[in-house]
Write an enzyme that holds these catalytic residues in place. Structure first.
Site, short mmCIF file in Angstrom:
data_model
loop_
_atom_site.label_atom_id
_atom_site.label_comp_id
_atom_site.label_asym_id
_atom_site.label_seq_id
_atom_site.Cartn_x
_atom_site.Cartn_y
_atom_site.Cartn_z
N ASP A 9 36.14 22.35 63.12
CA ASP A 9 34.47 22.72 63.06
C ASP A 9 34.41 24.17 62.76
OD1 ASP A 9 31.68 21.34 64.29
OD2 ASP A 9 31.78 23.46 64.00
N ASP A 104 30.07 21.19 58.12
CA ASP A 104 30.94 22.25 58.77
C ASP A 104 32.05 21.60 59.57
OD1 ASP A 104 29.69 21.90 61.18
OD2 ASP A 104 29.96 23.90 61.78
N GLU A 105 32.38 20.22 59.43
CA GLU A 105 33.04 19.30 60.50
C GLU A 105 33.72 18.33 59.86
OE1 GLU A 105 30.15 17.72 63.16
OE2 GLU A 105 31.89 16.81 64.47
#
Ligand code: TTP
Ligand code: MG
Length: 406
Positions: A9, A104-105
């Site tokens: 992340d 973002d993960e």
């Protein structure tokens, strides 16, 4: 083999992208979400801003009161989407077993990759380095035997972190953390747990399952399993199989109902085994028939409840077969059965009635025996008929279509 799952992340994602573009903002309190005099909330806050109590979801007006010196930026989604695509492309270079969760993960299944990188820890170091070098962004990484523990580890390691939980240490790692750190526990659940005197994940882990079920219904089992570090959800690439099917062409066209049923049962068991191996449940069952004149039909039935049992697959296929036989009298050249609309549910055993649960347990036992001794080590009454017709090997009957022996 113990799985090694990575959860990756990016730190303060939107803000970090802005800081790469404008390095003067580095090391300063920065907020993306809009001007402080506008209505709206904080989308992302830099770690420097978080020291003032700012966090995602906080009204901008509150944020500006707590930290008037922060730089407030409107932000641009296209920029973040672009960075996200580059981030995922870097991860895809490391493993094909990649499941993006948000911009973002992502989860990455790194099981067995030690041989390439020396260790999974080293692999994570390389991942972080590439993201830093190519995008200028910091990623935090958690490594563990399951998704849930990897995610918590990643969160605990932030910012710019790397935390690996060794196999066997899952429970002791989770135990001291507040329950709110466990994915799936929101404010409401946290409040109810507090009322029960449960504030840490360790306390949750030793709470009797029945008690949790009585308070939280079906989610109670999930809470219990997660708190104990138990989570068998797979890392699923978006391109993973959407259906599973097996079919075979008979040596000679047939109208023999017993043979058709036996073959259907056998093919259904192969489908079921594959479905369970992938940890999936199916919503639809499809029957495929090709007649002597090559006319091919498929018919589909949607199940009232998703299932992964041989019995359900076969029963549904049989209903479809009976209907088809009543409508078309030609001999059959090919028969196939498949499942689709696959889901990977977190197990909700208590949703099932006793007979479904027994079916599930039976299937799992049969799968284990077959993995060990070969597919034909256990046969259901219906498929015994095939013994006189097809040769067998460890993988099962040798049917006409070679892919069947998978
Ligand atoms: P997160 O990964 O939750 O947060 P983050 O990357 O800003 O900070 P960190 O991971 O280091 O704790 O979310 C990723 C991005 O998604 C975030 O930068 C902005 C956006 N986002 C929102 O727009 N609204 C929200 O409520 C949240 C939580 C995130
Ligand atoms: Mg993030």
């Amino acid at each position: 083999m113990t799985r090694r799952i990575m959860h990756i992340d990016l730190d303060a994602f939107f803000v970090s992208v802005e800081q790469v573009q404008n390095p003067k903002l580095k090391g300063k309190p920065v907020v993306v979400g809009g001007r402080p005099d506008r209505r709206g909330v904080v989308a992302a806050a830099s770690y420097e801003a978080r020291r003032f109590g700012l966090h995602a979801g906080m009204p901008l007006i509150t944020a500006s009161r707590l930290c008037p010196q922060a730089t407030f930026i409107e932000g641009s989604f296209a920029k973040y989407r672009d960075a996200s695509q580059k981030f995922m492309a870097i991860l895809a270079d490391f493993s094909p077993y990649l499941e993006p969760i948000s911009l973002d993960e992502a989860y990455l299944d790194a099981t067995g990759f030690e041989s390439i990188y020396g260790s999974i820890h080293q692999m994570a170091v390389n991942v972080k380095q590439r993201i830093k070098d190519e995008l200028g962004l910091c990623a935090s990484v958690g490594i563990a035997s399951s998704k849930v523990v990897a995610k918590v580890a990643c969160e605990q390691s932030k910012p710019d972190g790397l935390l690996e939980v060794a196999a066997g240490d899952e429970r002791s790692f989770l135990a001291p953390l507040p329950v709110a750190e466990l994915p799936g526990i929101g404010k409401k659940t946290e409040r109810v747990l507090k009322g029960l005197g449960i504030t840490t994940i360790g306390e949750l882990a030793i709470t009797p399952l029945e008690a949790l079920k009585s308070h939280f219904g079906v989610s109670g089992e999930l809470l219990y399993r997660f708190a104990n570090g138990i989570d068998d959800r797979k890392v699923e690439s978006p391109g993973a199989a959407k259906s599973i099917s097996r079919e075979t062409t008979f040596g000679k066209d047939t109208k023999d109902r017993a043979l058709l049923k036996a073959t259907l049962r056998y093919l259904g068991e192969r489908v079921g085994a594959s479905l369970r191996q992938q940890g999936k449940q199916a919503r639809c069952v499809t029957l495929k028939l090709r007649y002597a004149d090559f006319k091919t039909i498929t018919c589909r039935h949607t199940l009232p409840q998703t299932s992964d049992t041989d019995q359900t697959i076969f029963d549904t296929g049989l209903q479809l077969l009976k209907k088809a036989l009543s409508q078309e009298k030609q001999p059959i050249r090919l028969i196939g059965i498949g499942v689709s609309n696959l889901t990977s549910p977190s197990r909700q055993l208590d949703m099932l009635d006793t007979s479904s649960r027994r079916q599930e347990q039976l299937n799992r036992t049969i799968d284990r025996i077959r993995q060990r001794y070969g597919f034909t080590a256990i046969q259901t009454g219906r498929t015994l008929l095939l013994k006189d017709i097809f040769p067998t090997d460890k993988n099962g009957y040798t049917l006409q279509t070679p892919s069947l022996s998978r």
